[in-house]
Design a protein around this motif. Structure first.
Motif: not given
Length: 301
Positions: A205-222
């Motif tokens: 029902v909903a999708t988003m991509m997450r990207k991080s320039e500074s961490d191997f984890r893409a989580n928004v919290t990080n």
């Protein structure tokens, strides 16, 4: 008066704003779907096995909700309520399957689901110490460096570590030796990038991509950033199939990108937060969840 009344069970000891906002969303969505709901703290319910049968004592002992939206990870309480005959969304087994990352991969491994190579840590009792490191040599041989270590219980990308060499590995082994965890192949092609798909019933029902320039984890919290994203048919199908195999009525499914962008299961969350996906896409997943519950209750009348 609403046709169906239910409980939303939450962990009563968590008071952070991002959780209270979530429960406001769920309550508002319930009203829109024609459901009457009450917010119940998990510790307000006293699960008692009495005369060989499960009963509830405490504040709500005399109430009989038509359904329970179980937004906590207390699977023992969830199973007690199911043993009393209550219909839970999600079920105790689905919550357990998703909350324990090692169990998630073990369940899905029976069905050929694409996921990183995963090794489960050996059990070490708290009063014991490591005396033989042969197991960890096999981990190094199987995965090579770098690889990922994950505690099996954790959220928001926490308790996830990238191990780059033997020294770091031994340090983490010593740190986590008494906690259940897994070792996983590092998917380099998806470093700092993943997609979150919210599945409700048989659809994304909903999708988003997450990207991080500074961490191997893409989580928004990080520190990851959110982007609107339209999943491919293959990505959507994998997310729905995985959620259903784990027994979830709804879930947040995290997918990685393989070498040729083939989708790979990272994690499945039985009670994924919905505020970020709302901010990114404008889609309120809680409304889909409550509509799903209403339709399911109608179908079972």
């Amino acid at each position: 008066m609403a046709e169906y009344s239910g409980w939303i069970i939450r962990n009563g000891h968590i008071t952070a704003n991002k959780f209270t906002e979530l429960f406001d969303m769920l309550q508002n969505a319930a009203r829109k779907s024609g459901l009457e709901v009450k917010l119940v703290k998990h510790h307000e319910l006293v699960p008692v096995i009495e005369n060989g049968s499960p009963v509830l004592k405490g504040k709500y002992s005399n109430e009989k909700p038509d359904f329970i939206l179980f937004w906590d990870k207390d699977v023992r309480l969830a199973r007690h309520l199911e043993n009393m005959g209550f219909r839970l969304y999600n079920s105790a087994q689905a919550i357990e399957n998703c909350d324990d990352k090692s169990l998630t991969h073990q369940v899905l491994s029976k069905y050929g689901i694409s996921m990183p190579k995963t090794i489960t840590s050996p059990l070490l009792f708290p009063n014991c110490d490591l005396t033989d490191f042969t197991f960890y040599q096999y981990v190094e041989e199987e995965l090579g460096y770098p690889f990922v270590m994950k505690e099996v219980y954790g959220s928001f990308g926490m308790q996830v570590y990238l191990v780059r060499n033997h020294s770091e590995f031994m340090e983490k082994v010593n740190q986590l030796k008494h906690k259940p965890h897994v070792y996983q192949e590092f998917i380099q092609s998806s470093s700092g990038k993943d997609i979150r798909l919210h599945v409700v019933g048989d659809e994304v029902v909903a999708t988003m991509m997450r990207k991080s320039e500074s961490d191997f984890r893409a989580n928004v919290t990080n520190g990851g950033k959110m982007y609107q994203y339209t999943p491919t048919e293959e990505q959507a199908a994998l997310a729905v199939k995985s959620a259903k195999l784990l027994g979830a009525d709804f879930a947040g499914v995290d997918l990685l990108f393989g070498e040729n962008d083939e989708p790979i299961i990272c994690e499945v969350n039985s009670n994924a937060h919905m505020k970020n996906i709302l901010s990114c896409t404008g889609i309120d997943v809680s409304e889909f969840i409550m509509d799903y519950i209403y339709k399911d209750l109608e179908a079972k009348r």
